[in-house]
Write a protein that holds these residues in place. Structure first.
Motif, PDB file in Angstrom:
ATOM      1  N   ARG A   5       0.979  -1.123   0.108  1.00 52.00           N
ATOM      2  CA  ARG A   5       0.000   0.068  -0.047  1.00 52.00           C
ATOM      3  C   ARG A   5       0.848   1.111   0.019  1.00 52.00           C
ATOM      4  O   ARG A   5       0.448   2.379  -0.719  1.00 52.00           O
ATOM      5  CB  ARG A   5      -1.022  -0.005   1.285  1.00 52.00           C
ATOM      6  N   THR A  45      -4.204  12.569   2.972  1.00 53.64           N
ATOM      7  CA  THR A  45      -4.580  11.240   2.157  1.00 53.64           C
ATOM      8  C   THR A  45      -3.778   9.841   2.621  1.00 53.64           C
ATOM      9  O   THR A  45      -4.261   8.907   2.397  1.00 53.64           O
ATOM     10  CB  THR A  45      -4.378  11.487   0.709  1.00 53.64           C
ATOM     11  N   ALA A  48      -5.766   8.392   5.410  1.00 51.25           N
ATOM     12  CA  ALA A  48      -6.934   7.788   4.835  1.00 51.25           C
ATOM     13  C   ALA A  48      -6.759   6.913   3.744  1.00 51.25           C
ATOM     14  O   ALA A  48      -7.644   6.180   3.337  1.00 51.25           O
ATOM     15  CB  ALA A  48      -7.970   8.939   4.622  1.00 51.25           C
ATOM     16  N   TRP A  49      -5.411   6.575   3.302  1.00 48.00           N
ATOM     17  CA  TRP A  49      -5.413   5.650   2.237  1.00 48.00           C
ATOM     18  C   TRP A  49      -6.228   4.397   2.354  1.00 48.00           C
ATOM     19  O   TRP A  49      -6.789   3.901   1.251  1.00 48.00           O
ATOM     20  CB  TRP A  49      -3.766   5.393   1.896  1.00 48.00           C
ATOM     21  N   ASP A  50      -6.005   3.757   3.426  1.00 43.78           N
ATOM     22  CA  ASP A  50      -6.539   2.397   3.457  1.00 43.78           C
ATOM     23  C   ASP A  50      -8.265   2.496   3.404  1.00 43.78           C
ATOM     24  O   ASP A  50      -8.908   1.443   2.964  1.00 43.78           O
ATOM     25  CB  ASP A  50      -6.334   1.677   4.821  1.00 43.78           C
ATOM     26  N   ARG A  51      -8.591   3.667   3.937  1.00 40.10           N
ATOM     27  CA  ARG A  51     -10.129   3.809   3.638  1.00 40.10           C
ATOM     28  C   ARG A  51     -10.667   4.224   2.351  1.00 40.10           C
ATOM     29  O   ARG A  51     -11.714   4.077   2.169  1.00 40.10           O
ATOM     30  CB  ARG A  51     -10.493   4.887   4.700  1.00 40.10           C
ATOM     31  N   ILE A  52      -9.769   4.661   1.512  1.00 40.85           N
ATOM     32  CA  ILE A  52     -10.420   5.186   0.188  1.00 40.85           C
ATOM     33  C   ILE A  52     -10.333   3.668  -0.682  1.00 40.85           C
ATOM     34  O   ILE A  52      -9.533   3.102  -1.046  1.00 40.85           O
ATOM     35  CB  ILE A  52      -9.179   6.117  -0.522  1.00 40.85           C
ATOM     36  N   ARG A  53     -11.639   3.220  -0.865  1.00 39.90           N
ATOM     37  CA  ARG A  53     -11.782   2.060  -1.717  1.00 39.90           C
ATOM     38  C   ARG A  53     -11.544   2.266  -3.193  1.00 39.90           C
ATOM     39  O   ARG A  53     -11.058   1.458  -3.984  1.00 39.90           O
ATOM     40  CB  ARG A  53     -13.307   1.605  -1.199  1.00 39.90           C
ATOM     41  N   ARG A  55      -9.911   3.877  -6.155  1.00 37.91           N
ATOM     42  CA  ARG A  55      -8.809   4.596  -6.638  1.00 37.91           C
ATOM     43  C   ARG A  55      -8.909   5.613  -7.414  1.00 37.91           C
ATOM     44  O   ARG A  55      -8.111   6.436  -7.687  1.00 37.91           O
ATOM     45  CB  ARG A  55      -7.455   3.352  -6.850  1.00 37.91           C
ATOM     46  N   TYR A  61     -10.234  13.253  -3.529  1.00 37.57           N
ATOM     47  CA  TYR A  61     -10.162  13.385  -2.219  1.00 37.57           C
ATOM     48  C   TYR A  61      -9.127  14.317  -1.548  1.00 37.57           C
ATOM     49  O   TYR A  61      -9.123  15.161  -0.817  1.00 37.57           O
ATOM     50  CB  TYR A  61      -9.727  11.892  -1.658  1.00 37.57           C
TER      51      TYR A  61
END
Length: 164
Positions: A5, A45, A48-53, A55, A61
């Motif tokens: 990630r 960002t 919050a990267w893991d929460r952004i489904r 891409r 965002y």
């Protein structure tokens, strides 16, 4: 955030940074501030990267984060400026010639004003009298003093001799 990630985020930043920096520059009108703004938005960002489904929505965002951050900075900056009743002291000029020339130009401009306007301006700004005090001295109403000073200041502002 796991290694893959992090690499995905790094790749995103490497690819989209120029486009996002242009958007940040539009928000700030200053390249250095734009870089700071983009960095702050990318930090948000990243968190919050893991929460952004989706891409495909990452640009949106980041842009929203930039806008929100910029608004916060404006608000914070606005709190640093407080209106006051008195104007701050002017910095002392290093060149005595500039001060003398400005005084001479102002003196000539004041001499071109009608007598009553010149008198009210002198009492108001040179003698630091209130409008009520000036009205009593001149035997006129406070409203007359206000309008006379206003007209005089307008004439002085429009006087080409005062322009640098």
């Amino acid at each position: 955030m796991n290694g893959s990630r992090q690499e995905e985020f790094r790749a995103y930043v490497a690819e989209r940074r120029p486009v996002l920096l242009r958007a940040a520059t539009q928000l700030t009108s200053d390249r250095a501030e734009a870089e700071d703004l983009l960095q702050a938005a990318l930090a948000k960002t990243y968190l919050a990267w893991d929460r952004i489904r989706d891409r495909g929505a990452v640009d949106g965002y980041v842009r929203r984060a930039m806008v929100n951050t910029q608004i916060s900075w404006w608000r914070r900056q606005k709190l640093d400026v407080y209106p006051t009743e008195q104007l701050p002291d002017r910095p002392v000029a290093d060149d005595h010639t500039d001060q003398t020339e400005m005084r001479d130009a102002l003196s000539r401009a004041l001499q071109r004003l009608p007598e009553r306007q010149r008198l009210t301006v002198m009492l108001r700004y040179y003698e630091d009298m209130s409008e009520r005090e000036i009205a009593q001295i001149l035997g006129v109403s406070v409203g007359t003093v206000k309008s006379t000073v206003s007209r005089a200041i307008t004439k002085l502002r429009n006087d080409e001799a005062l322009l640098p």
